[in-house]
Design an enzyme around this catalytic site. Structure first.
Site, PDB file in Angstrom:
ATOM      1  N   HIS A  37       0.838  -1.200   0.000  1.00 15.75           N
ATOM      2  CA  HIS A  37       0.000   0.000   0.000  1.00 15.75           C
ATOM      3  C   HIS A  37       0.866   1.240   0.000  1.00 15.75           C
ATOM      4  CE1 HIS A  37       1.030  -0.978   4.163  1.00 15.75           C
ATOM      5  NE2 HIS A  37       1.157   0.334   4.297  1.00 15.75           N
ATOM      6  N   HIS A 120       5.594   6.411  -0.958  1.00 17.41           N
ATOM      7  CA  HIS A 120       6.383   5.185  -1.141  1.00 17.41           C
ATOM      8  C   HIS A 120       5.526   3.956  -0.897  1.00 17.41           C
ATOM      9  CE1 HIS A 120       6.408   5.702   3.219  1.00 17.41           C
ATOM     10  NE2 HIS A 120       6.563   4.383   3.285  1.00 17.41           N
TER      11      HIS A 120
HETATM   12  P1  2AM Z   1       4.869   2.179   5.356  1.00 21.42           P
HETATM   13  O1  2AM Z   1       5.480   0.887   5.776  1.00 21.42           O
HETATM   14  O2  2AM Z   1       4.382   2.187   3.993  1.00 21.42           O
HETATM   15  O3  2AM Z   1       5.709   3.365   5.722  1.00 21.42           O
HETATM   16  C1  2AM Z   1       0.835   0.645   9.234  1.00 21.42           C
HETATM   17  O4  2AM Z   1       1.718   0.547  10.311  1.00 21.42           O
HETATM   18  C2  2AM Z   1       1.444   1.422   8.120  1.00 21.42           C
HETATM   19  O5  2AM Z   1       1.507   2.803   8.463  1.00 21.42           O
HETATM   20  C3  2AM Z   1       2.846   0.963   7.879  1.00 21.42           C
HETATM   21  O6  2AM Z   1       2.845   0.051   6.808  1.00 21.42           O
HETATM   22  C4  2AM Z   1       3.569   2.229   7.558  1.00 21.42           C
HETATM   23  O7  2AM Z   1       3.567   2.336   6.182  1.00 21.42           O
HETATM   24  C5  2AM Z   1       2.707   3.374   7.994  1.00 21.42           C
HETATM   25  N1  2AM Z   1       3.337   4.235   8.985  1.00 21.42           N
HETATM   26  C6  2AM Z   1       3.605   5.537   8.819  1.00 21.42           C
HETATM   27  N2  2AM Z   1       4.112   6.063   9.924  1.00 21.42           N
HETATM   28  C7  2AM Z   1       4.211   5.073  10.820  1.00 21.42           C
HETATM   29  C8  2AM Z   1       4.681   4.998  12.153  1.00 21.42           C
HETATM   30  N3  2AM Z   1       5.133   6.075  12.814  1.00 21.42           N
HETATM   31  N4  2AM Z   1       4.633   3.790  12.771  1.00 21.42           N
HETATM   32  C9  2AM Z   1       4.160   2.699  12.126  1.00 21.42           C
HETATM   33  N5  2AM Z   1       3.690   2.727  10.863  1.00 21.42           N
HETATM   34  C10 2AM Z   1       3.707   3.889  10.221  1.00 21.42           C
END
Ligand code: 2AM
Length: 184
Positions: A37, A120
């Site tokens: 995603h 991303h």
């Molecule tokens: P990402 O891996 O694409 O960055 C659920 O945890 C989703 O929220 C993760 O897949 C992550 O996406 C995103 N995310 C963004 N900020 C985060 C944070 N501070 N802690 C955990 N997940 C985060």
């Protein structure tokens, strides 16, 4: 409590292309290919009433659909890389949607993660070893020509994240249509 985030899901052919790319990278902790995603806003652990508020705010949001292309492979973390991701070709309508989502959530009393938005799709995470980082960096450089799409983004969603053996699983729980505007 519910760990929630707002994201754009990917069409099957893009997921397949990403899974192929992912398989070419020596990732110690690959992300689950079925829930790739593009995160727009991270809400963290919130109570169910807050998730309801987020839903109402997102359901009321109006923004046009747009075309999206994935382009290139890169790492977050600088000298200590921790995340490998597929990058997104510049798309002003995506940035505008993300800004609208963030504003709508704040107006609804929520506190989305305030870090600067870098579009991303996470492919996997590293565990911190230096040799591992060097291997992943070399493989990412070799895959720099990666490209998937363009495809039309016609909706975004509210997702939940739950612990699972070997990581977390992510699933879309609500979906919000974008309008058939001209953007992209
Ligand atoms: P990402 O891996 O694409 O960055 C659920 O945890 C989703 O929220 C993760 O897949 C992550 O996406 C995103 N995310 C963004 N900020 C985060 C944070 N501070 N802690 C955990 N997940 C985060």
């Amino acid at each position: 409590m519910l760990r929630c985030f707002v994201a754009i899901g990917l069409p099957a052919e893009v997921q397949t292309a990403l899974a192929r790319l992912q398989a070419a990278l020596p990732l110690p902790r690959p992300a689950a290919a079925e829930s790739f995603h593009l995160t727009l806003a991270f809400l963290g652990d919130i109570v169910e009433t807050a998730a309801d508020e987020a839903h109402l705010a997102l359901a009321a949001l109006r923004a046009p659909g747009f075309a999206l292309t994935l382009e290139g492979v890169a790492l977050f973390g600088g000298a200590k890389p921790r995340v490998v991701y597929a990058a997104v070709a510049p798309q002003p309508a995506l940035m505008a949607l993300q800004a609208k989502v963030e504003v709508a959530l704040r107006r609804a009393g929520l506190s989305p993660d305030a870090r600067r938005f870098t579009p991303h799709v996470t492919l996997g995470r590293l565990t911190g070893g230096r040799a591992e980082a060097a291997r992943v960096e070399a493989a990412a450089a070799a895959a720099a020509g990666f490209r998937a799409g363009p495809w039309r983004v016609a909706h975004f969603g509210l997702w939940r994240s739950d612990p699972a053996p070997g990581g977390r699983i992510h699933a879309e729980i609500m979906r919000y249509p974008l309008t058939a505007g001209r953007a992209g």
